[in-house]
Scaffold this active site. Sequence first.
Site, PDB file in Angstrom:
ATOM      1  CG  ASN A 118      45.322  34.931  46.819  1.00 15.64           C
ATOM      2  OD1 ASN A 118      46.161  34.673  45.977  1.00 15.64           O
ATOM      3  ND2 ASN A 118      45.393  34.463  48.053  1.00 15.64           N
ATOM      4  CE1 TYR A 120      57.176  45.666  40.432  1.00 14.80           C
ATOM      5  CE2 TYR A 120      54.802  45.905  40.167  1.00 14.80           C
ATOM      6  CZ  TYR A 120      56.047  45.635  39.623  1.00 14.80           C
ATOM      7  OH  TYR A 120      56.165  45.359  38.285  1.00 14.80           O
TER       8      TYR A 120
END
Length: 324
Positions: free
Chosen positions: A216, A155
Amino acid sequence: MSFEQLTFPKDSVFLVTGGAGFIGSNIAEALLNMGYTVRVLDNLSTGHIENIQQHMDNPRFTFLKEDIRDLDACKKATEGVDYVMNEAAWGSVPRSIEMPLLYEEINIRGTLNMMEASRENGVKKFVYASSSSVYGDSVKLPKQEGNEGELLSPYALTKRTDEEYGKLYKKLYGLDTYGLRYFNVFGRRQDPNGAYAAVIPKFLRQLMHGERPTINGDGRQSRDFTYIDNVIEGNLRACLAPSEAAGMAYNIGAGGREYLIDVYHDLCDALGVDVEPVFGPPRAGDIRDSNADISKARKNLGYDPSYDFKAGIALAIDWYRENL
């Protein structure tokens, strides 16, 4: 000055690609509210028709269900257009690691198609979405244009490539391109669902439904969370920027730095809930810390964000309370 006070020639025509998505639909709505003519191009792969449904009867609005990977569709969409805001892209760092070929196809070739179509049709300004992910593993804070590190995801590579094409299209063809490196945008209409949902709407949805969110990593990673109206302003400012400011990329953030665990507890406090999060493993490709130096955008674009994190998150929570 807020973006509503910015003015363009009254007969200006804007094309917003990805205009049924989170950022694109907000830009399109702002332009329509300001009285301008808007076309939206979106293939609805990640956008939602519900985001633009309210404009379908507006005579100044046109929806084109097309794909930026189709060069002919891009050429037709840009005919008679003054300003292009290219928001069409697939986001999410983790998903790009799973699907690198698709990201190359959409984010690089699609953006290049739009630049080429804009060049051929004499578009005045081409403003496109880049990302703070281009800073990669650089640990220098705040993040400053020209001090990028090694890229961490496909990305990020697609967005860095878009910037290089933007630079070339200005240099070789005279197309005024402006890359906007968004820093963790949040706000109304951001999708809270799915495995790749952004963290703020995802946490809000889970907390409102009595679920226990997963963070996370250790929660000490930091982000420059940027309210959607700041991003709208950045796009409009770029459309009004001088040609001398073209061919470059600019940080579009709030200039702040929030730790994820603190944001989580702020959301809990705002909703009146007390839920301990689950801590999972860090996500591959994620930048640890992010904080935008916006001095270049201030100087060259006149960008002056109106919303800090506190003001923006209050508005976002109000919207999700009414719409989740």
